[in-house]
Design an enzyme around this catalytic site. Sequence first.
Site, short mmCIF file in Angstrom:
data_model
loop_
_atom_site.label_atom_id
_atom_site.label_comp_id
_atom_site.label_asym_id
_atom_site.label_seq_id
_atom_site.Cartn_x
_atom_site.Cartn_y
_atom_site.Cartn_z
N LEU A 179 11.53 6.06 -5.28
CA LEU A 179 10.33 6.34 -4.49
C LEU A 179 10.12 5.20 -3.50
O LEU A 179 10.38 4.04 -3.80
CB LEU A 179 9.11 6.45 -5.40
CG LEU A 179 9.13 7.58 -6.44
CD1 LEU A 179 7.82 7.60 -7.22
CD2 LEU A 179 9.36 8.94 -5.78
N GLY B 69 0.80 -1.23 0.00
CA GLY B 69 0.00 0.00 0.00
C GLY B 69 0.82 1.27 0.00
O GLY B 69 2.01 1.24 -0.28
N ARG C 166 7.66 4.47 2.56
CA ARG C 166 8.06 4.96 3.88
C ARG C 166 8.35 6.47 3.88
O ARG C 166 8.27 7.11 4.93
CB ARG C 166 9.34 4.24 4.35
CG ARG C 166 9.10 2.80 4.74
CD ARG C 166 10.41 2.14 5.09
NE ARG C 166 10.25 0.72 5.36
CZ ARG C 166 9.98 0.21 6.55
NH1 ARG C 166 9.84 1.00 7.58
NH2 ARG C 166 9.84 -1.09 6.71
N LYS D 175 14.25 -1.26 -6.41
CA LYS D 175 14.70 -0.63 -5.16
C LYS D 175 15.02 -1.73 -4.15
O LYS D 175 16.03 -1.68 -3.47
CB LYS D 175 13.62 0.29 -4.59
CG LYS D 175 14.03 0.90 -3.26
CD LYS D 175 12.99 1.83 -2.71
CE LYS D 175 11.87 1.12 -2.01
NZ LYS D 175 12.26 0.44 -0.75
N ASP D 176 14.15 -2.75 -4.10
CA ASP D 176 14.36 -3.87 -3.18
C ASP D 176 15.06 -4.99 -3.93
O ASP D 176 14.47 -6.03 -4.23
CB ASP D 176 13.01 -4.33 -2.61
CG ASP D 176 12.31 -3.20 -1.88
OD1 ASP D 176 12.89 -2.69 -0.91
OD2 ASP D 176 11.21 -2.80 -2.28
N GLY E 144 5.89 4.59 -8.36
CA GLY E 144 6.65 3.35 -8.58
C GLY E 144 5.71 2.17 -8.78
O GLY E 144 5.85 1.40 -9.74
N HIS E 145 4.72 2.05 -7.87
CA HIS E 145 3.74 0.95 -8.00
C HIS E 145 2.96 1.10 -9.31
O HIS E 145 2.72 0.11 -10.01
CB HIS E 145 2.73 0.98 -6.84
CG HIS E 145 3.34 0.84 -5.48
ND1 HIS E 145 3.25 1.81 -4.52
CD2 HIS E 145 4.05 -0.17 -4.93
CE1 HIS E 145 3.86 1.40 -3.42
NE2 HIS E 145 4.37 0.21 -3.65
O1 PAF Z 1 8.12 -5.03 -1.46
C1 PAF Z 1 7.09 -5.08 -0.75
O2 PAF Z 1 6.29 -4.14 -0.72
C2 PAF Z 1 6.83 -6.32 0.10
O3 PAF Z 1 8.02 -6.83 0.60
C3 PAF Z 1 6.01 -7.40 -0.63
C4 PAF Z 1 6.77 -7.97 -1.82
C5 PAF Z 1 4.68 -6.81 -1.08
C6 PAF Z 1 5.73 -8.57 0.33
O4 PAF Z 1 5.01 -8.17 1.45
#
Ligand code: PAF
Length: 277
Positions: free
Chosen positions: A184, A31, A187, A149-150, A36-37
């Site tokens: 982005l 959420g 947090r 980013k992750d 980015g999303h």
């Molecule tokens: O990257 C994220 O937002 C979370 O780690 C994910 C992949 C939705 C899993 O909860």
Amino acid sequence: MKIITKTKELQNLLDSLASSSVSIGLVLTMGNIHAGHLSLIKEAKNNNDFVITSIFVNPTQFNNDDDYNSYPKTIDQDIAKLKSSSCDLLYLPSIDEIYPEGLVKVKSVLKYRNILCDITRPGHFDGVTTVVNTFFNIIKPKNSYFGEKDYQQIKLIDELVKLKKLNINIVPCTSIRDKNGMSLSSRNSNFTPHQFEIFQNLAKKINLFVNNLKEKNLKLNFKEFKNDLSKIKINKIDYLEIRDENNLEITNDYNKARLFVAVFIGNIRIIDNFKLH
Ligand code: PAF
């Protein structure tokens, strides 16, 4: 856009889509939807018939209750943003729906461990891979989209898919960056004005540092950079490392490397990575 909160209802709908060979693109989120999303959703829509976005703030991947409780929750704004995107369905499950047996997490992926975020956030990736595996088993998408980013997270999810022999294509997508050059992140909406100022200074320092590494092929001087960051009130650094982007080993060969960064501004943890080639 349809909104479904119950797994059973989602599975009934997925069964009917499967019978007409509709391809599913999945974007998993926690959420606080940002550009980015939305770029992941756009990419998913370009390559699949039907796009599902999930919003689920996964309790098992947080290291403490404070961090979990302060994670930004903006569901009304999120729904409005998703409605004006090309998302076809929002899956919005409760904790009980995802963890019917209580909050358990499994250590399944052993590769890419004991480095980067796994050192400073013990158990975090067990929570991530557990919940992602659950979502994959429920939805069985053709493609699932994740932001770079992750970066370590994507590597582990890739391994999870191999380990569980899932027929899902993991699609890494370039991070969408702010004008200041930082990726982005949900947090970031928790910054106070003062913290935002520190964030802007951090961005300047990192950009300069990355350019020097890239153009002058300088070696990482961790001590000097750390000292530089302390001048802008960044004193808590989880890591600052140059690693090979394929195997995540420490490297001096910048042709296939990234600078990986995790620092705190107040209690907000910022992670990012920057290509050095
Ligand atoms: O990257 C994220 O937002 C979370 O780690 C994910 C992949 C939705 C899993 O909860």
